[in-house]
Design a protein around this motif. Sequence first.
Motif, PDB file in Angstrom:
ATOM      1  N   GLY A  86       0.782  -1.216   0.000  1.00  0.00           N
ATOM      2  CA  GLY A  86       0.000   0.000   0.000  1.00  0.00           C
ATOM      3  C   GLY A  86       0.821   1.278   0.000  1.00  0.00           C
ATOM      4  N   SER A 121       3.353  -4.744  -2.609  1.00  0.00           N
ATOM      5  CA  SER A 121       2.892  -3.818  -3.645  1.00  0.00           C
ATOM      6  C   SER A 121       4.007  -3.577  -4.648  1.00  0.00           C
ATOM      7  CB  SER A 121       2.461  -2.492  -3.008  1.00  0.00           C
ATOM      8  OG  SER A 121       1.309  -2.678  -2.214  1.00  0.00           O
ATOM      9  N   SER A 152     -10.520  -6.138   0.983  1.00  0.00           N
ATOM     10  CA  SER A 152     -10.058  -4.819   0.570  1.00  0.00           C
ATOM     11  C   SER A 152     -11.245  -3.882   0.453  1.00  0.00           C
ATOM     12  CB  SER A 152      -9.320  -4.881  -0.774  1.00  0.00           C
ATOM     13  OG  SER A 152      -9.021  -3.563  -1.223  1.00  0.00           O
ATOM     14  N   ALA A 250      -7.595  -3.948   3.780  1.00  0.00           N
ATOM     15  CA  ALA A 250      -6.875  -2.872   3.107  1.00  0.00           C
ATOM     16  C   ALA A 250      -7.816  -1.676   3.041  1.00  0.00           C
ATOM     17  CB  ALA A 250      -6.456  -3.302   1.711  1.00  0.00           C
ATOM     18  N   GLY A 253      -4.981   2.421   1.402  1.00  0.00           N
ATOM     19  CA  GLY A 253      -3.568   2.158   1.199  1.00  0.00           C
ATOM     20  C   GLY A 253      -2.825   1.644   2.405  1.00  0.00           C
TER      21      GLY A 253
END
Length: 449
Positions: A86, A121, A152, A250, A253
């Motif tokens: 993130g 990420s 998420s 999530a 971010g």
Amino acid sequence: MLTGFANHHASEAVPGALPIGRNSPQVPPFGLYAEQLSGTAFTAPRHANRRSWLYRLRPSAQHAAWKLLCGAPDPDSVNFSRDQFGDAAFDAIPASPNRLRWDALPLPPVGETDFVDGLVSWARAGDPHEGTGCSIHLYAAGRSMEHRAFFSADGEWLIVPQHGALHIVTEMGAITVAPLQIAVIPRGLRFRVELPEGPARGYVCENHGAPLHLPELGPIGANGLANSRDFETPAAAFEDDDTPCELVQAFQGRLWTTTLGHSPFDVVAWHGNLAPCRYDLTRFNAMNTVTFDHPDPSIFTVLTSPSDTPGVAGVDFVIFPPRWSVAEGTFRPPYFHRNVMSEFMGLIEGAYDAKAAKAGGGGFVPGGASLHNRMSAHGPDAATHAAAGKAALEPVRYRDTMAFMFESRFVFRPSRRAMTGPSLQHDYDSCWQDFPKAQVPPPAEGGKA
């Protein structure tokens, strides 16, 4: 399901658990709790509106406050740490105009690093805070998630396995995906990843924008590309388990965590058009030229997330599957180009027709990736270009290959791990250095610039 697919699905794990004839009875069957999971705004047009009703053992609101998640159990196992997911992964890393390519991530040992801890990420296009574009994550996991679940709030997840199968347990039932298959998990839906075949590796596109759906076919007509009937949703199944479970999400971010006093997978029945699904990439019906000229890669689009500009996607998911090439008088590999769209490519198996793996290691390899940002000049390497210029223009079958592309209108910003880790190939630019200069006669009078 996804817009453009079948409109409605229903499933119940216990006969009589799903109300029939009304969406919200005063008391659901068996005393279950009704919950609507909304994937779009309530007022979205009917053809684009996505929601499902879930009938569960307990309210999903029954949990303690969220706290930031930090620290992975064994960050040295695959050189991951929690700040590599993130927003934190992109701190002080500018977007790069350079052509970039990476080797595959190493697989962790058996028994180490589950799916959540194995996420890193890799690149971001757009902004999850504004609900645009996508983030790309890689995963490398060596053990199943146990008493742990994830979701998420920042976007739906398109999961592309490259090595090893994933058994994905969701609130709405379970699906198993292996390499050459994909899974789409709706935004907000809780899931757990198990590894039925041992360590696994692959790619994730977290779509922050409009929900993915099938592209319009235009002049192709009614048939071709991905077909809605090939997208499979799970049958309802539930866990009545009071073992405490960590729930990770999530959100903007960052990863956040809380603990539930029970399994979150307690949905006994559901109905609606927002559900996880599986698609077999080998069922894609590729279109191609049968006369001349190299077609644009848009003819290989499986799913698209549109932006506010018609015909320009927040993210497209495009594949390059086994297929015939029969074009006449044509340079058949992808041509040199500079594109207003940005292209992140991965390879599931085999070799890509524009760039092959190198003897002794390197090149574009399964599990690896490449990035060509907006207006970055790229195309076939020198060896591919030379061979294609001399090849007999007879029918050729591309076999045992599956490359894909996440293409976005936004510039991809590589993460710190992507730019500083050991998988970055520092010699990628060299594949274009051995082209000889074209030899042309002197210009005619007035032909000089």
